[in-house]
Design a protein around this motif. Structure first.
Motif, PDB file in Angstrom:
ATOM      1  N   ALA A  89       0.830  -1.212   0.000  1.00 19.20           N
ATOM      2  CA  ALA A  89       0.000   0.000   0.000  1.00 19.20           C
ATOM      3  C   ALA A  89       0.861   1.257   0.000  1.00 19.20           C
ATOM      4  O   ALA A  89       0.512   2.254  -0.644  1.00 19.20           O
ATOM      5  CB  ALA A  89      -0.929  -0.012   1.212  1.00 19.20           C
ATOM      6  N   LEU A  90       1.984   1.234   0.724  1.00 18.95           N
ATOM      7  CA  LEU A  90       2.875   2.396   0.726  1.00 18.95           C
ATOM      8  C   LEU A  90       3.518   2.610  -0.640  1.00 18.95           C
ATOM      9  O   LEU A  90       3.714   3.746  -1.073  1.00 18.95           O
ATOM     10  CB  LEU A  90       3.969   2.227   1.778  1.00 18.95           C
ATOM     11  CG  LEU A  90       3.568   2.489   3.218  1.00 18.95           C
ATOM     12  CD1 LEU A  90       4.709   2.141   4.153  1.00 18.95           C
ATOM     13  CD2 LEU A  90       3.158   3.936   3.407  1.00 18.95           C
ATOM     14  N   ALA A  91       3.830   1.528  -1.320  1.00 16.99           N
ATOM     15  CA  ALA A  91       4.480   1.649  -2.617  1.00 16.99           C
ATOM     16  C   ALA A  91       3.512   2.064  -3.721  1.00 16.99           C
ATOM     17  O   ALA A  91       3.895   2.783  -4.646  1.00 16.99           O
ATOM     18  CB  ALA A  91       5.149   0.330  -2.993  1.00 16.99           C
ATOM     19  N   HIS A  92       2.246   1.631  -3.613  1.00 22.12           N
ATOM     20  CA  HIS A  92       1.319   1.856  -4.716  1.00 22.12           C
ATOM     21  C   HIS A  92       0.155   2.800  -4.386  1.00 22.12           C
ATOM     22  O   HIS A  92      -0.505   3.274  -5.301  1.00 22.12           O
ATOM     23  CB  HIS A  92       0.743   0.519  -5.194  1.00 22.12           C
ATOM     24  CG  HIS A  92       1.790  -0.393  -5.733  1.00 22.12           C
ATOM     25  ND1 HIS A  92       2.468  -0.147  -6.904  1.00 22.12           N
ATOM     26  CD2 HIS A  92       2.304  -1.551  -5.246  1.00 22.12           C
ATOM     27  CE1 HIS A  92       3.336  -1.113  -7.124  1.00 22.12           C
ATOM     28  NE2 HIS A  92       3.261  -1.980  -6.126  1.00 22.12           N
ATOM     29  N   GLY A  93      -0.090   3.049  -3.130  1.00 22.72           N
ATOM     30  CA  GLY A  93      -1.218   3.915  -2.762  1.00 22.72           C
ATOM     31  C   GLY A  93      -0.770   5.327  -2.497  1.00 22.72           C
ATOM     32  O   GLY A  93      -0.228   5.627  -1.441  1.00 22.72           O
ATOM     33  N   ARG A  94      -0.998   6.217  -3.432  1.00 24.91           N
ATOM     34  CA  ARG A  94      -0.539   7.603  -3.286  1.00 24.91           C
ATOM     35  C   ARG A  94      -1.375   8.372  -2.264  1.00 24.91           C
ATOM     36  O   ARG A  94      -0.849   9.126  -1.474  1.00 24.91           O
ATOM     37  CB  ARG A  94      -0.612   8.323  -4.633  1.00 24.91           C
ATOM     38  CG  ARG A  94       0.193   7.665  -5.713  1.00 24.91           C
ATOM     39  CD  ARG A  94       1.634   8.108  -5.629  1.00 24.91           C
ATOM     40  NE  ARG A  94       2.373   7.518  -6.740  1.00 24.91           N
ATOM     41  CZ  ARG A  94       3.522   6.929  -6.596  1.00 24.91           C
ATOM     42  NH1 ARG A  94       4.071   6.838  -5.420  1.00 24.91           N
ATOM     43  NH2 ARG A  94       4.146   6.428  -7.630  1.00 24.91           N
TER      44      ARG A  94
END
Length: 146
Positions: A89-94
Motif C-alpha cells: 500500500a505504501l508503494a502503490h497507494g498515493r
C-alpha cells in the motif's frame, strides 16, 4: 570530490565504531558463558560447559526457551502478515500513504509498558473458541508485533 571522499571515510569510521560498540558486550557475554566461576568476573579464570549443562538439564529453562521461541515465531508471522500489505500500500497507494505512515509510526510514540498493558486490558477479556486470551502466547505475540 574531496568532500564526498571525506564523507565516505567518516561514514565508514562511524559504522565501524558503531559495530564495535554493539559487538563488544555481545562478545564479553559469549565468553562469560564459558566461565567456571560462580561469580561473574572478567577476565574468566577457567573454561567450562557447566552452565550449558545446567541449562539443558533444567526443564524450567527449557520450557521458557520453547515459550520464547514460539512467541518469536508467532510474532514474526504476524508482523509479516501486517508488513506485506502495508508495504504494498505504501508503494502503490498515493492517497493513503500519509495515513499509513502515521499509523505505522504511532506505536513508536507509546511507551512499551503502556502499550503492553493496554493490549492486555483491551484484548485480555476476549475469549476465542472457549480460550481466554489473557496470559496467552497469542496475546504476548500481539503486543510484541506492535
Amino acid at each position: 570530490m574531496f568532500e564526498e571522499r571525506a564523507f565516505g571515510y567518516l561514514h565508514r569510521a562511524f559504522a565501524t565504531l558503531f559495530v564495535i560498540y554493539v559487538m563488544i558486550p555481545l562478545a564479553i557475554t559469549a565468553v562469560m558463558a564459558f566461565s567456571d566461576d560462580n561469580v561473574i568476573r572478567f577476565p574468566i579464570r577457567g573454561f567450562s560447559l557447566r552452565w550449558f549443562g545446567q541449562f539443558l538439564n533444567d526443564s524450567q529453562w527449557i520450557n521458557a526457551a520453547w515459550n520464547s521461541l514460539e512467541i518469536a515465531l508467532l510474532t514474526a508471522v504476524m508482523a509479516m502478515a501486517l508488513a506485506l500489505p502495508a508495504s504494498y500500500a505504501l508503494a502503490h497507494g498515493r492517497r493513503a500513504r500519509p495515513v499509513l505512515q502515521t499509523l505505522m509510526v504511532l506505536p513508536l510514540f507509546v511507551p512499551g509498558v503502556v502499550l503492553g498493558i493496554s493490549v492486555a486490558m483491551g484484548l485480555g477479556s476476549v475469549t476465542i473458541f472457549g480460550t481466554e486470551l489473557f496470559g496467552s502466547k497469542f496475546l504476548v505475540a500481539c503486543a510484541h508485533t506492535l
